[in-house]
Motif scaffolding. Structure first.
Motif, PDB file in Angstrom:
ATOM      1  N   VAL A  10       0.844  -1.200   0.000  1.00  0.00           N
ATOM      2  CA  VAL A  10       0.000   0.000   0.000  1.00  0.00           C
ATOM      3  C   VAL A  10       0.877   1.247   0.000  1.00  0.00           C
ATOM      4  O   VAL A  10       0.717   2.159  -0.826  1.00  0.00           O
ATOM      5  CB  VAL A  10      -0.943   0.005   1.227  1.00  0.00           C
ATOM      6  CG1 VAL A  10      -1.703   1.327   1.298  1.00  0.00           C
ATOM      7  CG2 VAL A  10      -1.926  -1.169   1.157  1.00  0.00           C
ATOM      8  N   ASP A  11       1.826   1.307   0.916  1.00  0.00           N
ATOM      9  CA  ASP A  11       2.694   2.481   1.035  1.00  0.00           C
ATOM     10  C   ASP A  11       3.576   2.657  -0.184  1.00  0.00           C
ATOM     11  O   ASP A  11       3.784   3.780  -0.679  1.00  0.00           O
ATOM     12  CB  ASP A  11       3.564   2.361   2.286  1.00  0.00           C
ATOM     13  CG  ASP A  11       2.755   2.355   3.577  1.00  0.00           C
ATOM     14  OD1 ASP A  11       1.545   2.685   3.522  1.00  0.00           O
ATOM     15  OD2 ASP A  11       3.326   2.017   4.626  1.00  0.00           O
ATOM     16  N   LEU A  64       0.208   6.916   5.368  1.00  0.00           N
ATOM     17  CA  LEU A  64      -0.841   7.817   4.880  1.00  0.00           C
ATOM     18  C   LEU A  64      -1.324   8.735   5.998  1.00  0.00           C
ATOM     19  O   LEU A  64      -1.511   9.940   5.797  1.00  0.00           O
ATOM     20  CB  LEU A  64      -2.009   7.011   4.323  1.00  0.00           C
ATOM     21  CG  LEU A  64      -1.796   6.325   2.981  1.00  0.00           C
ATOM     22  CD1 LEU A  64      -2.974   5.410   2.663  1.00  0.00           C
ATOM     23  CD2 LEU A  64      -1.599   7.342   1.870  1.00  0.00           C
ATOM     24  N   ASN A  65      -1.544   8.175   7.169  1.00  0.00           N
ATOM     25  CA  ASN A  65      -2.035   8.981   8.291  1.00  0.00           C
ATOM     26  C   ASN A  65      -1.069  10.110   8.640  1.00  0.00           C
ATOM     27  O   ASN A  65      -1.486  11.208   9.006  1.00  0.00           O
ATOM     28  CB  ASN A  65      -2.258   8.092   9.512  1.00  0.00           C
ATOM     29  CG  ASN A  65      -3.444   7.164   9.349  1.00  0.00           C
ATOM     30  OD1 ASN A  65      -4.306   7.371   8.495  1.00  0.00           O
ATOM     31  ND2 ASN A  65      -3.491   6.136  10.165  1.00  0.00           N
ATOM     32  N   VAL A 121     -15.292   0.824   2.961  1.00  0.00           N
ATOM     33  CA  VAL A 121     -13.961   1.008   3.533  1.00  0.00           C
ATOM     34  C   VAL A 121     -13.006   1.254   2.374  1.00  0.00           C
ATOM     35  O   VAL A 121     -13.100   0.588   1.329  1.00  0.00           O
ATOM     36  CB  VAL A 121     -13.497  -0.240   4.318  1.00  0.00           C
ATOM     37  CG1 VAL A 121     -12.072  -0.053   4.854  1.00  0.00           C
ATOM     38  CG2 VAL A 121     -14.451  -0.555   5.462  1.00  0.00           C
ATOM     39  N   TRP A 122     -12.100   2.222   2.523  1.00  0.00           N
ATOM     40  CA  TRP A 122     -11.071   2.394   1.503  1.00  0.00           C
ATOM     41  C   TRP A 122     -10.309   1.086   1.316  1.00  0.00           C
ATOM     42  O   TRP A 122      -9.908   0.449   2.300  1.00  0.00           O
ATOM     43  CB  TRP A 122     -10.076   3.462   1.933  1.00  0.00           C
ATOM     44  CG  TRP A 122     -10.552   4.874   1.814  1.00  0.00           C
ATOM     45  CD1 TRP A 122     -11.562   5.349   1.033  1.00  0.00           C
ATOM     46  CD2 TRP A 122     -10.004   6.012   2.496  1.00  0.00           C
ATOM     47  NE1 TRP A 122     -11.690   6.706   1.186  1.00  0.00           N
ATOM     48  CE2 TRP A 122     -10.745   7.147   2.069  1.00  0.00           C
ATOM     49  CE3 TRP A 122      -8.966   6.173   3.410  1.00  0.00           C
ATOM     50  CZ2 TRP A 122     -10.475   8.422   2.536  1.00  0.00           C
ATOM     51  CZ3 TRP A 122      -8.693   7.454   3.880  1.00  0.00           C
ATOM     52  CH2 TRP A 122      -9.443   8.565   3.451  1.00  0.00           C
ATOM     53  N   ALA A 123     -10.081   0.700   0.066  1.00  0.00           N
ATOM     54  CA  ALA A 123      -9.274  -0.489  -0.199  1.00  0.00           C
ATOM     55  C   ALA A 123      -7.891  -0.350   0.432  1.00  0.00           C
ATOM     56  O   ALA A 123      -7.313  -1.335   0.912  1.00  0.00           O
ATOM     57  CB  ALA A 123      -9.162  -0.724  -1.704  1.00  0.00           C
ATOM     58  N   ALA A 124      -7.353   0.868   0.451  1.00  0.00           N
ATOM     59  CA  ALA A 124      -6.031   1.091   1.031  1.00  0.00           C
ATOM     60  C   ALA A 124      -5.989   0.788   2.523  1.00  0.00           C
ATOM     61  O   ALA A 124      -4.903   0.550   3.078  1.00  0.00           O
ATOM     62  CB  ALA A 124      -5.587   2.538   0.791  1.00  0.00           C
ATOM     63  N   ASP A 125      -7.144   0.795   3.201  1.00  0.00           N
ATOM     64  CA  ASP A 125      -7.192   0.461   4.620  1.00  0.00           C
ATOM     65  C   ASP A 125      -7.297  -1.042   4.848  1.00  0.00           C
ATOM     66  O   ASP A 125      -7.278  -1.506   5.992  1.00  0.00           O
ATOM     67  CB  ASP A 125      -8.375   1.156   5.296  1.00  0.00           C
ATOM     68  CG  ASP A 125      -8.126   2.643   5.523  1.00  0.00           C
ATOM     69  OD1 ASP A 125      -6.961   3.081   5.392  1.00  0.00           O
ATOM     70  OD2 ASP A 125      -9.096   3.362   5.826  1.00  0.00           O
TER      71      ASP A 125
END
Length: 340
Positions: free
Chosen positions: A36-37, A144-145, A163-167
């Protein structure tokens, strides 16, 4: 081992490729979180050249009235017929393209389970229950946060059952694998004339319960910007729409060149379109509610006018994946782009 973000673009892309291959062979929650990152960082580290190709793309429209008769004006095809020309013709000439059986049947249960696990874990954490910080299904990115102003985005999506897929590192990886198997990156690159990207804020795993009443209509270009180059892939993982008890999507079957009037005719918000406005102004292309089987999908762009379906008989739940793709050089920056 976590990769340091001082890596250059080539190293980041190589890391994504290698880590994806490793996770494909043996799923690993730590790898999925890293991916993700890395996708966000790789986009930011890349200088995307200006796209000088004419826009919109040229295409040959293969569709006749017979191809749209069952869907009120939206052409429909099967998975094997999908290519860049057909995609352009469906979206740019008719407003949308419906693809039957886009998701292979053997993938459906896995993706529904990803969404079920993700939404449940998110809800448990919001309720104050303790879940593992490294849970593969719900683990919002610390990167991201720490580095982005995310505002109320997560809450807004949560309020609509998503929910965001990235989460959800596991969910994002599994959906990305589906896109890889469908060769979607190549199709979109040909459509855009350049590399496509995805985004954090416009890639959502959805478990949708019936809404309380008739919804407003909207064009995503009203808040993403009219001049982005986009393509939305809306995948139904449940039977929905039509006469189903599960909420589908309502759509005006035409392509728009401009943002239509907002905030009038009963609209609840200044960026949405009132139901009365659509009923009065699009009698030549009246809105439709396509019927979807699990695995069917709808493509449309940010100018499309649509809404979540509502009716008194809609009492069920719908599972779906919605992902907006952008041309990398003409993307919606405020949606946090990621490499595809």
């Amino acid at each position: 081992m976590r990769y340091a973000f001082a890596m250059n673009t080539a190293d980041l892309l190589h890391a994504i490729e290698q880590l994806s291959a490793r996770n494909r062979a043996e799923p690993d929650a730590d790898i999925e979180r890293q991916l993700v990152d890395l996708r966000v960082q790789a986009f930011n580290n890349t200088e995307w050249p200006t796209n000088t190709l004419p826009w919109p793309p040229t295409y040959n429209d293969p569709f006749t009235a017979a191809d749209t008769v069952n869907t009120g004006g939206i052409p429909e095809i099967t998975r094997g017929q999908l290519n860049a020309n057909v995609l352009a013709a469906g979206v740019l000439a008719h407003g949308a393209l419906l693809v039957r059986n886009l998701v292979p049947a053997e993938r459906l249960e896995q993706l529904r389970n990803d969404i079920e696990q993700t939404v449940n874990k998110r809800n448990q954490r919001v309720a104050g229950e303790v879940i593992a910080k490294d849970d593969p299904y719900y683990c919002p990115s610390e990167f991201l946060n720490a580095n982005y102003k995310l505002g109320v985005g997560r809450k807004f999506i949560a309020d609509t059952g998503g929910v965001w897929a990235a989460d959800s590192p596991r969910g994002l990886f599994d959906v990305m694998e589906l896109y890889r198997e469908l060769h979607l990156k190549n199709i979109l690159a040909e459509y855009f004339g350049e590399a496509p990207c995805v985004s954090v804020k416009k890639w959502v795993l959805r478990r949708v319960d019936p809404i309380a009443g008739e919804a407003d209509w909207h064009q995503d270009g009203a808040f993403m910007g009219k001049d982005v180059r986009s393509m939305n892939l809306w995948i139904a993982l449940s039977d929905c729409g039509g006469d189903s008890i599960n909420p589908g999507i309502d759509i005006v079957p035409k392509h728009f060149d401009d943002i239509v009037q907002t905030g009038t005719d009963g609209a609840r918000f200044d960026w949405t379109v009132g139901p009365g406005y659509v009923d009065k102004h699009f009698t030549d292309t009246p809105w439709v509610r396509p019927a979807f089987k699990a695995g069917d999908a709808l493509f449309f762009d940010h100018m499309n006018l649509h809404r979540t379906a509502w009716a008194p008989h809609i009492t069920g739940r719908r599972y779906a994946i919605e992902c907006w793709f952008f041309a990398a050089s003409v993307n919606a920056e405020n949606q946090i782009p990621m490499v595809f």
